[in-house]
Motif scaffolding. Structure first.
Motif, PDB file in Angstrom:
ATOM      1  N   GLU A 411      12.357  12.302   6.853  1.00 41.62           N
ATOM      2  CA  GLU A 411      12.894  13.423   7.971  1.00 41.62           C
ATOM      3  C   GLU A 411      12.170  14.816   8.092  1.00 41.62           C
ATOM      4  O   GLU A 411      12.214  15.262   9.108  1.00 41.62           O
ATOM      5  CB  GLU A 411      14.465  13.418   7.505  1.00 41.62           C
ATOM      6  CG  GLU A 411      14.782  14.244   6.359  1.00 41.62           C
ATOM      7  CD  GLU A 411      14.972  13.081   5.155  1.00 41.62           C
ATOM      8  OE1 GLU A 411      15.593  13.405   4.358  1.00 41.62           O
ATOM      9  OE2 GLU A 411      14.212  12.112   5.175  1.00 41.62           O
ATOM     10  N   LEU A 412      11.700  15.246   6.980  1.00 46.36           N
ATOM     11  CA  LEU A 412      11.200  16.582   6.947  1.00 46.36           C
ATOM     12  C   LEU A 412       9.629  16.412   7.566  1.00 46.36           C
ATOM     13  O   LEU A 412       9.259  17.210   8.330  1.00 46.36           O
ATOM     14  CB  LEU A 412      10.678  16.921   5.652  1.00 46.36           C
ATOM     15  CG  LEU A 412      10.334  18.396   5.373  1.00 46.36           C
ATOM     16  CD1 LEU A 412      10.896  19.453   6.195  1.00 46.36           C
ATOM     17  CD2 LEU A 412       9.876  18.714   3.894  1.00 46.36           C
ATOM     18  N   PHE A 413       8.912  14.976   7.395  1.00 49.34           N
ATOM     19  CA  PHE A 413       7.553  14.857   8.145  1.00 49.34           C
ATOM     20  C   PHE A 413       8.064  14.907   9.593  1.00 49.34           C
ATOM     21  O   PHE A 413       7.206  15.680  10.313  1.00 49.34           O
ATOM     22  CB  PHE A 413       7.058  13.702   7.518  1.00 49.34           C
ATOM     23  CG  PHE A 413       5.884  13.004   8.036  1.00 49.34           C
ATOM     24  CD1 PHE A 413       4.882  13.394   7.384  1.00 49.34           C
ATOM     25  CD2 PHE A 413       5.709  12.763   9.252  1.00 49.34           C
ATOM     26  CE1 PHE A 413       3.573  12.847   7.792  1.00 49.34           C
ATOM     27  CE2 PHE A 413       4.644  12.064   9.872  1.00 49.34           C
ATOM     28  CZ  PHE A 413       3.328  12.201   9.089  1.00 49.34           C
ATOM     29  N   SER A 467       2.294  19.901  -3.265  1.00 49.20           N
ATOM     30  CA  SER A 467       3.703  19.972  -3.312  1.00 49.20           C
ATOM     31  C   SER A 467       4.396  20.524  -2.469  1.00 49.20           C
ATOM     32  O   SER A 467       3.705  21.251  -1.437  1.00 49.20           O
ATOM     33  CB  SER A 467       4.083  20.639  -4.656  1.00 49.20           C
ATOM     34  OG  SER A 467       3.783  22.113  -4.756  1.00 49.20           O
ATOM     35  N   LEU A 468       5.735  20.394  -2.272  1.00 49.19           N
ATOM     36  CA  LEU A 468       6.494  21.229  -1.260  1.00 49.19           C
ATOM     37  C   LEU A 468       6.386  22.591  -1.110  1.00 49.19           C
ATOM     38  O   LEU A 468       6.512  23.255  -0.121  1.00 49.19           O
ATOM     39  CB  LEU A 468       7.937  20.343  -1.108  1.00 49.19           C
ATOM     40  CG  LEU A 468       8.347  19.192  -0.678  1.00 49.19           C
ATOM     41  CD1 LEU A 468       9.600  18.814  -0.846  1.00 49.19           C
ATOM     42  CD2 LEU A 468       7.686  18.767   0.827  1.00 49.19           C
ATOM     43  N   GLN A 469       6.405  23.049  -2.438  1.00 49.11           N
ATOM     44  CA  GLN A 469       6.451  24.640  -2.634  1.00 49.11           C
ATOM     45  C   GLN A 469       4.860  24.980  -2.083  1.00 49.11           C
ATOM     46  O   GLN A 469       4.801  26.118  -1.506  1.00 49.11           O
ATOM     47  CB  GLN A 469       6.642  24.780  -4.020  1.00 49.11           C
ATOM     48  CG  GLN A 469       7.838  24.781  -4.641  1.00 49.11           C
ATOM     49  CD  GLN A 469       8.234  23.079  -4.989  1.00 49.11           C
ATOM     50  OE1 GLN A 469       7.315  22.234  -4.809  1.00 49.11           O
ATOM     51  NE2 GLN A 469       9.595  23.109  -5.555  1.00 49.11           N
ATOM     52  N   LEU A 481       7.259  30.765  10.486  1.00 49.83           N
ATOM     53  CA  LEU A 481       8.492  30.884   9.495  1.00 49.83           C
ATOM     54  C   LEU A 481       9.524  29.642   9.962  1.00 49.83           C
ATOM     55  O   LEU A 481      10.269  29.489   9.210  1.00 49.83           O
ATOM     56  CB  LEU A 481       9.225  32.119   9.766  1.00 49.83           C
ATOM     57  CG  LEU A 481       8.354  33.412   9.626  1.00 49.83           C
ATOM     58  CD1 LEU A 481       8.993  34.733   9.708  1.00 49.83           C
ATOM     59  CD2 LEU A 481       7.841  33.486   7.929  1.00 49.83           C
ATOM     60  N   ASP A 482       9.354  28.737  11.029  1.00 54.20           N
ATOM     61  CA  ASP A 482      10.125  27.888  11.538  1.00 54.20           C
ATOM     62  C   ASP A 482      10.050  26.761  10.579  1.00 54.20           C
ATOM     63  O   ASP A 482      10.783  26.127  10.125  1.00 54.20           O
ATOM     64  CB  ASP A 482      10.192  27.473  12.925  1.00 54.20           C
ATOM     65  CG  ASP A 482       8.494  27.255  13.136  1.00 54.20           C
ATOM     66  OD1 ASP A 482       7.687  27.831  12.599  1.00 54.20           O
ATOM     67  OD2 ASP A 482       8.333  26.921  14.392  1.00 54.20           O
ATOM     68  N   CYS A 483       8.541  26.597  10.124  1.00 56.22           N
ATOM     69  CA  CYS A 483       8.146  25.288   9.340  1.00 56.22           C
ATOM     70  C   CYS A 483       8.711  25.722   8.091  1.00 56.22           C
ATOM     71  O   CYS A 483       9.163  24.831   7.314  1.00 56.22           O
ATOM     72  CB  CYS A 483       6.640  25.176   9.557  1.00 56.22           C
ATOM     73  SG  CYS A 483       6.209  24.633  11.151  1.00 56.22           S
ATOM     74  N   ASN A 489      15.186  24.513   3.635  1.00 59.29           N
ATOM     75  CA  ASN A 489      16.110  24.112   3.556  1.00 59.29           C
ATOM     76  C   ASN A 489      16.491  22.753   2.852  1.00 59.29           C
ATOM     77  O   ASN A 489      17.282  22.216   2.451  1.00 59.29           O
ATOM     78  CB  ASN A 489      16.712  23.878   5.215  1.00 59.29           C
ATOM     79  CG  ASN A 489      17.153  24.924   6.058  1.00 59.29           C
ATOM     80  OD1 ASN A 489      17.274  26.093   5.373  1.00 59.29           O
ATOM     81  ND2 ASN A 489      16.677  25.155   7.180  1.00 59.29           N
ATOM     82  N   TYR A 490      15.225  22.156   2.975  1.00 61.50           N
ATOM     83  CA  TYR A 490      15.057  20.782   2.518  1.00 61.50           C
ATOM     84  C   TYR A 490      15.256  20.996   0.969  1.00 61.50           C
ATOM     85  O   TYR A 490      15.775  20.082   0.101  1.00 61.50           O
ATOM     86  CB  TYR A 490      14.125  19.789   2.696  1.00 61.50           C
ATOM     87  CG  TYR A 490      13.814  18.454   2.130  1.00 61.50           C
ATOM     88  CD1 TYR A 490      14.578  17.455   2.632  1.00 61.50           C
ATOM     89  CD2 TYR A 490      13.232  18.226   0.893  1.00 61.50           C
ATOM     90  CE1 TYR A 490      14.509  16.338   1.959  1.00 61.50           C
ATOM     91  CE2 TYR A 490      13.257  17.317   0.548  1.00 61.50           C
ATOM     92  CZ  TYR A 490      13.848  16.022   0.885  1.00 61.50           C
ATOM     93  OH  TYR A 490      13.760  14.775   0.295  1.00 61.50           O
TER      94      TYR A 490
END
Length: 518
Positions: A411-413, A467-469, A481-483, A489-490
């Motif tokens: 969903e994040l992808f 990593s997501l970080q 900043l939107d991304c 949020n995830y």
């Protein structure tokens, strides 16, 4: 009649009679000998020694069969037992029964589960409801790095994906399972999925799978499995069309140490799939070789032209040890996915007490050109290599790092893909992310021709195991900043809030629907 005449007559008689008789006997013997050789072996007695057979023409280097002793039943049982032993989310690389394998195994129940081989782009999804309630099944996912297990191909066919085995062989489920792996064909419509309905140790019997249940996207093949076996993808162009596939050119060498007199550089010609690169990295480990710089893409055609690698420049203070400055790779070695490499060996020139010359040899810079034979004027790639003594090759001490996301949450992808896809006047879109990931202008232009450039660059980030970080930091530095907010949020979710979560390097799907990303 004189005594001399009487003594000559018997001798003349023997000559006149004996020679013709001996000739006839010899002729009969020769005819019998020739007759025994028509046809070969028809007159050969069981006790006669066999005629010497001239040695057959040796097979090409990459097709030499392995002469291995047949395994015993206990060895076969131990082989499959180790493959199906749960690995607790880990990806294991091991040589078993003369086969180099990368595998992972786990137990699944009615809730389903997913197996993923780290850094390879290979996954196996067992959907919820595929296993009867109350039962547990052991399943395994195996990447086969034994090149002899690949299909036997013609000159027109090309291997564009790894050989993957799902085990145990012949296992079936209440719902189709989904096997996903990467391919490197330029035209997905020319890709044909193959299956060998045999176990891993048996002789392979590769046959086309057919279209139903097989979906091939831009760089990925997804197969709905009715039962477990071996699978791969083959490039089969229609009559009159030329097939092409993407290669990745990877350069490896050992560290350049002070006082070292020689340095060998190796260039691998690999299918543009994550698992092919991992094979080269694994192959280099015993020799201390490490990859130098990012891989470089190459547009390889199936027009039977061999690959040339030419040395064009060596920095001052170094010289080429090899007799030739040009190396040749047979076309079929690359076209059939044999992962070949070619090497150059360089030597420091004698300094003779010259301090300036000694300083020059502390660094080496090499430029090479690679192209298909006869196509140099149409298409060529330039490879640049640089190494110096000052570089540190030591392995950094282990530090606490966030878990690597081998694949972004689906969903994040999709959310990031929608945000990055639209072109920005300032270029602050997927193109800027590509620049941050080290892609040059030519690679970015190549990505712009894809159906979804944003999806392609996100998949590249997945292959680099960021990593997501790290992705959040990149988006913040890009002022997207939107991304960054979507990623944050995830990350702020609790494990129970998400239907898909990361556990020990594998994705587990606890929902009732299969996600389209798989």
């Amino acid at each position: 009649m004189s005594p001399q005449e009487s003594s000559v007559q018997p001798f003349q008689f023997l000559l006149l009679v004996g020679i013709p008789v001996a000739s006839v006997l010899l002729l009969v013997q020769c005819l019998r000998w020739h007759r025994c050789r028509w046809p070969p072996g028809s007159c050969q007695k069981p006790d006669d020694p066999e005629e010497p057979v001239s040695p057959s023409t040796p097979l090409p280097e990459y097709e030499l069969p392995k002469q291995c002793q047949a395994p015993t039943l206990p060895e076969v049982a131990a082989f499959y037992q180790e493959l199906h032993m749960p690995t607790r989310g880990q990806t294991i690389t091991r040589q078993l029964m003369n086969k180099l394998l990368v595998f992972s195994a786990r137990e699944v129940d009615h809730r389903g589960g997913c197996l993923m081989l780290q850094d390879t782009g290979i996954s196996l999804l067992i959907p919820p409801g595929a296993v009867t309630v109350g039962r547990q099944e052991r399943v395994s996912l195996v990447l086969v790095w034994d090149l002899t297990d690949a299909p036997s191909l013609s000159h027109k066919q090309g291997l564009v994906s790894p050989v993957v085995a799902c085990g145990p062989h012949g296992a079936s489920f209440l719902k189709p399972c989904i096997l996903t792996f990467k391919h490197c064909a330029q035209q997905p419509s020319q890709v044909c999925a193959y299956s060998s309905n045999t176990s891993l140790l048996d002789a392979k019997d590769w046959r086309p799978l057919g279209q139903p249940g097989t979906h091939t996207s831009r760089d990925e093949c997804r197969i709905l499995l009715s039962h477990f076996s071996l699978y791969t993808c083959v490039l089969e162009p229609p009559l009159g069309q030329t097939a092409r596939k993407w290669l990745q050119l990877a350069m490896f060498c050992s560290p350049l140490a002070p006082g070292q007199t020689h340095l060998q550089l190796r260039v691998y010609f690999l299918n543009n799939t994550p698992c092919a690169l991992q094979w080269a990295i694994t192959n280099e480990q015993p020799h201390g070789g490490r990859m130098r710089g990012p891989c470089q893409l190459f547009d390889f055609t199936g027009a039977r032209a061999d690959q040339c690698l030419k040395l064009k420049y060596i920095s001052e203070g170094w010289e080429n040890v090899d007799d030739s400055s040009s190396q040749l790779v047979p076309h079929l070695h690359i076209w059939h996915g044999k992962c070949p490499f070619r090497s150059f060996c360089f030597r420091r020139k004698s300094a003779n007490g010259n301090e300036e010359c000694s300083t020059l040899t502390n660094e080496i810079i090499v430029t090479m050109h690679t192209f298909q034979d006869g196509l140099e004027t149409k298409y060529m790639e330039i490879l640049r290599f640089q190494a110096s003594e000052e570089e540190t090759w030591a392995v950094p001490p282990p530090v606490s790092q966030p878990p690597l996301c081998n694949r972004l949450p689906p969903e994040l992808f999709e959310q990031l893909q929608m945000l990055l896809e639209p072109s920005s006047v300032t270029g602050n879109d997927w193109r800027k992310l590509a620049s941050h990931l080290g892609l040059c202008g030519m690679k970015i232009r190549f990505l712009s021709c894809q159906r979804s450039p944003a999806a392609a660059i996100l998949e590249l980030f997945e292959e680099q195991n960021g990593s997501l970080q790290e992705l959040h930091y990149l988006m913040t530095s890009m002022e997207r900043l939107d991304c960054a907010s979507a990623i944050q949020n995830y990350l702020n979710r609790t494990p129970g809030d998400s239907p898909t979560r990361l556990r020990g390097g594998t994705w587990e799907n606890c929902g009732l629907e299969l996600d389209e990303k798989f």
